[in-house]
Design a protein around this motif. Structure first.
Motif, mmCIF file in Angstrom:
data_model
loop_
_atom_site.group_PDB
_atom_site.id
_atom_site.type_symbol
_atom_site.label_atom_id
_atom_site.label_comp_id
_atom_site.label_asym_id
_atom_site.label_seq_id
_atom_site.Cartn_x
_atom_site.Cartn_y
_atom_site.Cartn_z
ATOM 1 N N ILE A 163 0.844 -1.201 0.000
ATOM 2 C CA ILE A 163 0.000 0.000 0.000
ATOM 3 C C ILE A 163 0.881 1.254 0.000
ATOM 4 O O ILE A 163 0.666 2.186 -0.767
ATOM 5 C CB ILE A 163 -0.929 0.008 1.235
ATOM 6 N N MET A 164 1.885 1.251 0.888
ATOM 7 C CA MET A 164 2.778 2.403 0.980
ATOM 8 C C MET A 164 3.639 2.533 -0.269
ATOM 9 O O MET A 164 3.861 3.639 -0.767
ATOM 10 C CB MET A 164 3.640 2.289 2.234
ATOM 11 N N LEU A 165 4.108 1.405 -0.785
ATOM 12 C CA LEU A 165 4.945 1.421 -1.978
ATOM 13 C C LEU A 165 4.192 2.002 -3.175
ATOM 14 O O LEU A 165 4.765 2.770 -3.955
ATOM 15 C CB LEU A 165 5.449 0.014 -2.302
ATOM 16 N N ASP A 166 2.932 1.681 -3.318
ATOM 17 C CA ASP A 166 2.134 2.235 -4.419
ATOM 18 C C ASP A 166 2.083 3.764 -4.338
ATOM 19 O O ASP A 166 2.190 4.454 -5.355
ATOM 20 C CB ASP A 166 0.719 1.659 -4.414
ATOM 21 N N ILE A 167 1.910 4.285 -3.133
ATOM 22 C CA ILE A 167 1.891 5.749 -2.940
ATOM 23 C C ILE A 167 3.261 6.318 -3.295
ATOM 24 O O ILE A 167 3.371 7.300 -4.040
ATOM 25 C CB ILE A 167 1.485 6.102 -1.494
ATOM 26 N N TYR A 168 4.317 5.717 -2.753
ATOM 27 C CA TYR A 168 5.676 6.204 -2.996
ATOM 28 C C TYR A 168 6.023 6.151 -4.486
ATOM 29 O O TYR A 168 6.562 7.122 -5.037
ATOM 30 C CB TYR A 168 6.671 5.386 -2.176
ATOM 31 N N ASN A 169 5.702 5.042 -5.141
ATOM 32 C CA ASN A 169 6.007 4.920 -6.565
ATOM 33 C C ASN A 169 5.261 5.955 -7.404
ATOM 34 O O ASN A 169 5.767 6.396 -8.436
ATOM 35 C CB ASN A 169 5.732 3.500 -7.066
ATOM 36 N N HIS A 170 4.081 6.360 -6.970
ATOM 37 C CA HIS A 170 3.370 7.443 -7.666
ATOM 38 C C HIS A 170 4.247 8.698 -7.698
ATOM 39 O O HIS A 170 4.354 9.363 -8.731
ATOM 40 C CB HIS A 170 2.028 7.756 -6.985
ATOM 41 N N TYR A 171 4.869 9.018 -6.557
ATOM 42 C CA TYR A 171 5.696 10.218 -6.484
ATOM 43 C C TYR A 171 6.991 10.069 -7.284
ATOM 44 O O TYR A 171 7.493 11.059 -7.827
ATOM 45 C CB TYR A 171 5.975 10.592 -5.026
ATOM 46 N N TYR A 192 4.121 11.103 2.863
ATOM 47 C CA TYR A 192 3.597 10.906 1.512
ATOM 48 C C TYR A 192 2.096 10.646 1.604
ATOM 49 O O TYR A 192 1.672 9.692 2.248
ATOM 50 C CB TYR A 192 4.287 9.725 0.810
ATOM 51 N N LEU A 193 1.322 11.496 0.956
ATOM 52 C CA LEU A 193 -0.134 11.339 0.930
ATOM 53 C C LEU A 193 -0.571 10.886 -0.460
ATOM 54 O O LEU A 193 0.061 11.238 -1.467
ATOM 55 C CB LEU A 193 -0.827 12.662 1.264
ATOM 56 N N LYS A 194 -1.663 10.149 -0.510
ATOM 57 C CA LYS A 194 -2.255 9.837 -1.806
ATOM 58 C C LYS A 194 -2.551 11.170 -2.496
ATOM 59 O O LYS A 194 -2.948 12.141 -1.842
ATOM 60 C CB LYS A 194 -3.552 9.047 -1.633
ATOM 61 N N PRO A 195 -2.378 11.242 -3.807
ATOM 62 C CA PRO A 195 -2.508 12.532 -4.505
ATOM 63 C C PRO A 195 -3.821 13.263 -4.247
ATOM 64 O O PRO A 195 -3.837 14.487 -4.127
ATOM 65 C CB PRO A 195 -2.386 12.157 -5.985
ATOM 66 N N GLN A 196 -4.916 12.540 -4.112
ATOM 67 C CA GLN A 196 -6.210 13.193 -3.916
ATOM 68 C C GLN A 196 -6.356 13.814 -2.523
ATOM 69 O O GLN A 196 -7.313 14.534 -2.265
ATOM 70 C CB GLN A 196 -7.370 12.232 -4.211
ATOM 71 N N PHE A 197 -5.397 13.566 -1.642
ATOM 72 C CA PHE A 197 -5.466 14.120 -0.284
ATOM 73 C C PHE A 197 -4.440 15.216 -0.043
ATOM 74 O O PHE A 197 -4.326 15.728 1.076
ATOM 75 C CB PHE A 197 -5.308 13.004 0.754
#
Length: 167
Positions: A19-27, A91-96
């Motif tokens: 879950i955290m990796l998906d957020i980090y990889n987005h950035y 790191y926050l999800k982009p929508q937040f």
């Protein structure tokens, strides 16, 4: 923020790394908030963070029971001389992003740092990350360095600024 939000923080567990990796990889792919050029693997991510550590902590962040991101305290430098200093990441999800949540999250992490007997918090911020620069200045972090053009991403030279707060 005019609304009232119920923030929740849970210490991250190994089965939540993806879950955290998906957020980090987005950035990694979409921003200069981090300077990896390519997505990282789960194993690499696991090696960068501390799970089940008494001193360094990583938390999932919730608002009204919805996952919005993660934050962490990690070792500033490997030498024992820096044992009272910690680095903070968020790191926050982009929508937040851009909703004013950072202030409460950082204050929570400052309290965790105090409980773990750290005396100084360091944050390193991309010169292009205007929202984070504004947040940490507002929270009275003092700029202690400005490295000009030392990071290269997306074909651009980018500044890095370090901030610190004695807690």
């Amino acid at each position: 923020m005019n609304e009232t939000y119920l923030f929740g923080f849970t210490e991250a567990k190994e089965n939540e790394l993806k879950i955290m990796l998906d957020i980090y990889n987005h950035y990694i792919v979409n921003s200069t908030a981090t300077f990896d050029w390519d997505k990282i693997t789960l194993e690499e991510f696991k090696n960068r963070i501390f799970l089940n550590n008494n001193k360094y902590k990583i938390f999932l962040i919730y608002i009204n029971n919805e996952l919005i991101g993660f934050c962490f305290l990690t070792r500033f430098r490997e030498k024992i001389a820096y044992d009272k200093t910690v680095e903070l990441g968020l790191y926050l999800k982009p929508q937040f992003t851009g909703k004013g949540y950072g202030k409460e999250i950082v204050r929570y992490m400052e309290n965790i740092a105090r409980l773990n007997q750290f005396e100084t918090i360091i944050v390193s911020i991309s010169g292009e990350n205007v929202a984070s620069l504004k947040l940490f200045r507002k929270l009275e972090y003092e700029q202690c360095s400005h490295y000009k053009g030392i990071a290269i991403k997306f074909g651009r030279k980018i500044d890095i600024m370090d901030f610190q707060k004695v807690i």
